[in-house]
Design an enzyme around this catalytic site. Structure first.
Site, PDB file in Angstrom:
ATOM      1  CG  ASP A  11      -1.820   1.178   1.319  1.00 16.57           C
ATOM      2  OD1 ASP A  11      -2.379   1.558   0.270  1.00 16.57           O
ATOM      3  OD2 ASP A  11      -1.966   1.774   2.398  1.00 16.57           O
ATOM      4  CB  SER A  12       0.264   4.832  -0.362  1.00 19.08           C
ATOM      5  OG  SER A  12      -0.834   4.967   0.507  1.00 19.08           O
ATOM      6  CE1 TYR A  43       1.786   4.753  -4.255  1.00 17.67           C
ATOM      7  CE2 TYR A  43       0.375   3.008  -3.424  1.00 17.67           C
ATOM      8  CZ  TYR A  43       1.624   3.450  -3.813  1.00 17.67           C
ATOM      9  OH  TYR A  43       2.684   2.591  -3.774  1.00 17.67           O
ATOM     10  N   GLY A  44      -3.706   8.620  -3.988  1.00 11.55           N
ATOM     11  CA  GLY A  44      -4.968   9.126  -4.533  1.00 11.55           C
ATOM     12  C   GLY A  44      -4.806  10.323  -5.460  1.00 11.55           C
ATOM     13  CB  CYS A  74      -3.425  -0.149  -2.292  1.00 10.56           C
ATOM     14  SG  CYS A  74      -3.518   1.493  -3.014  1.00 10.56           S
ATOM     15  CB  THR A  76      -5.291   4.015  -5.171  1.00 10.99           C
ATOM     16  OG1 THR A  76      -5.944   4.749  -4.128  1.00 10.99           O
ATOM     17  CG2 THR A  76      -4.985   4.932  -6.328  1.00 10.99           C
ATOM     18  CD  GLU A 153       0.189   6.938   6.064  1.00  8.63           C
ATOM     19  OE1 GLU A 153       1.323   6.999   6.566  1.00  8.63           O
ATOM     20  OE2 GLU A 153      -0.294   5.882   5.607  1.00  8.63           O
ATOM     21  CB  CYS A 185      -9.230   4.376   0.777  1.00  9.28           C
ATOM     22  SG  CYS A 185      -7.587   4.813   1.388  1.00  9.28           S
ATOM     23  CB  THR A 186      -6.519  -0.425   2.656  1.00 11.84           C
ATOM     24  OG1 THR A 186      -5.452   0.298   2.009  1.00 11.84           O
ATOM     25  CG2 THR A 186      -7.066  -1.484   1.715  1.00 11.84           C
ATOM     26  CG  HIS A 187      -4.712   4.962   4.502  1.00  8.40           C
ATOM     27  ND1 HIS A 187      -4.189   4.445   3.348  1.00  8.40           N
ATOM     28  CD2 HIS A 187      -3.661   5.486   5.198  1.00  8.40           C
ATOM     29  CE1 HIS A 187      -2.872   4.655   3.333  1.00  8.40           C
ATOM     30  NE2 HIS A 187      -2.537   5.284   4.443  1.00  8.40           N
TER      31      HIS A 187
HETATM   32  N1  DGL Z   1      -4.698   3.009   1.077  1.00  6.94           N
HETATM   33  C1  DGL Z   1      -4.698   3.322  -0.300  1.00  6.94           C
HETATM   34  C2  DGL Z   1      -5.992   3.035  -0.939  1.00  6.94           C
HETATM   35  O1  DGL Z   1      -6.603   2.075  -0.515  1.00  6.94           O
HETATM   36  C3  DGL Z   1      -3.912   4.531  -0.751  1.00  6.94           C
HETATM   37  C4  DGL Z   1      -4.376   5.851  -0.260  1.00  6.94           C
HETATM   38  C5  DGL Z   1      -3.491   7.005  -0.716  1.00  6.94           C
HETATM   39  O2  DGL Z   1      -2.272   6.882  -0.596  1.00  6.94           O
HETATM   40  O3  DGL Z   1      -4.038   7.996  -1.211  1.00  6.94           O
HETATM   41  O4  DGL Z   1      -6.457   3.662  -1.872  1.00  6.94           O
END
Ligand code: DGL
Length: 272
Positions: A11-12, A43-44, A74, A76, A153, A185-187
Site C-alpha cells: 500500500d502507500s 496515491y490518490g 490498496c 487505488t 497517516e 481505501c484501506t486507510h
Molecule cells: N490506502 C490506499 C488506498 O486504498 C492509498 C491511499 C493514498 O495513498 O491515497 O487507496
C-alpha cells in the site's frame, strides 16, 4: 514455490496494515513481506502512469523477496493498475475491489451502495463497474475523501478535524440514503470507529480486509500453498520514505507485531 514463501502485501502507507491484521488473525503461520510506499503517499493524487511505475517496481521487489502471492492492499492500485498488470505475473495477485463489490452487493437492501475512496479510485469508477457487473440495477455513488489519508497517516483517529472531514464526505452518502458503504481505501478502517459514531446504524460499513484474506486463503489452499510448517512466522515491514509515523501508527493497530520498520529504495534510478 514453497508453502513457507512469504505473502507480499503493499500500500502507500499504513492502510494495508488493516489487511495484514486480518492475515495475522486468519492465517497466523504465514510469513509476510509488507511494503508501504511512503515516499509516494498519497496515491490518490497520482496519475495512472505514476501508479503503474510504482506497481511495477513494487512487484519486482516482491518477486525478488520470493513471494508466493501478492495482495494489493490498496483500493487505488486495485482500481487503477491491477487490471493492467494482473496478467504479467504468474503468482496469485489479489486486489480489494471485487471482494468488496461482492460483499456490498450481498449486503444492500435498498440497492444503493456508496463508495468512499481516493480521488484516483473514484475517477476510475472501478467499484461501480464491479458492482454493476454483479447486479446492473444497483445504484452506486462514489465519493472522494482526500483528507482522510493524511489524517490517518498522522495518527489522528479522533478529534475535530477528523469529525469535520467525515461529516463532509458522509453527509452526501447519508442524504442519498446509501444503506451500504464500501470503505474503498484501506486507510479508512482506521477511522471506522469515528465514521460509525457519525453514521450510527444508518449504514452498513464494508471493510475489505477480511473478505480479501478469506479469498487469499481459498486461492492458496487450491494450490496447496498454505503454510502449515508450524514455524514461528517471519514478518518484515519495509517503507520507501517516512518510517517514524509508519511505526507509530502501525503499532496502534498491530501492537508488537511491528517490531521494526526498514527503509528501502526500490525505485529504478533514471539513467543519467
Ligand atoms: N490506502 C490506499 C488506498 O486504498 C492509498 C491511499 C493514498 O495513498 O491515497 O487507496
Amino acid at each position: 514455490m514453497l508453502k513457507t514463501d512469504p505473502i507480499g502485501i503493499f500500500d502507500s502507507g499504513v492502510g494495508g496494515l488493516t489487511v495484514v491484521k486480518s492475515l495475522v488473525d486468519k492465517m497466523p503461520e504465514e510469513n509476510l513481506v509488507y511494503f508501504g510506499d511512503t515516499a509516494h503517499i498519497p496515491y490518490g493524487e497520482k496519475t495512472r502512469e505514476q501508479l503503474l511505475t510504482y506497481a511495477e517496481e513494487i512487484m519486482e521487489f516482491m518477486l525478488a523477496r520470493g513471494c508466493k502471492a501478492v495482495v494489493v492492499a490498496c483500493g487505488t492500485h486495485s482500481s487503477v493498475t491491477l487490471p493492467a498488470i494482473i496478467n504479467n505475473y504468474r503468482l496469485p495477485l489479489l486486489g480489494v475491489v471485487e471482494v468488496a463489490a461482492r460483499q456490498a452487493a450481498a449486503a444492500t437492501r435498498n440497492g444503493r451502495i456508496g463508495v468512499a475512496a481516493t480521488q484516483a479510485t473514484v475517477n476510475s469508477q472501478a467499484f461501480t463497474r464491479s458492482i454493476n457487473n454483479l447486479e446492473e440495477e444497483i445504484e452506486v455513488l462514489e465519493i472522494a475523501c482526500p483528507r482522510l489519508v493524511p489524517l490517518v497517516e498522522a495518527g489522528q483517529l479522533t478529534g475535530k478535524e477528523l469529525e469535520r472531514a467525515i461529516k463532509e464526505y458522509f453527509d452526501p452518502l447519508l442524504a442519498w440514503q446509501a444503506d451500504t458503504v464500501i470503505l474503498g481505501c484501506t486507510h479508512y478502517p482506521f477511522a471506522a470507529p469515528a465514521i460509525k459514531r457519525y453514521t450510527g446504524d444508518r449504514m452498513n460499513l464494508i471493510d475489505t480486509a477480511d473478505a480479501t484474506i478469506n479469498e487469499l486463503k481459498k486461492i492458496l489452499a487450491g494450490r496447496d500453498l498454505v503454510n502449515d510448517s508450524g514455524q514461528t512466522p517471519r514478518r518484515r515491514f519495509y517503507v520507501s520514505g517516512e518510517d517514524t509515523s509508519f511505526y507509530k501508527v502501525g503499532r496502534i493497530l498491530m501492537g508488537d507485531i511491528i517490531d521494526k520498520v526498514e527503509k528501502i529504495d526500490i525505485s529504478k534510478k533514471m539513467e543519467q
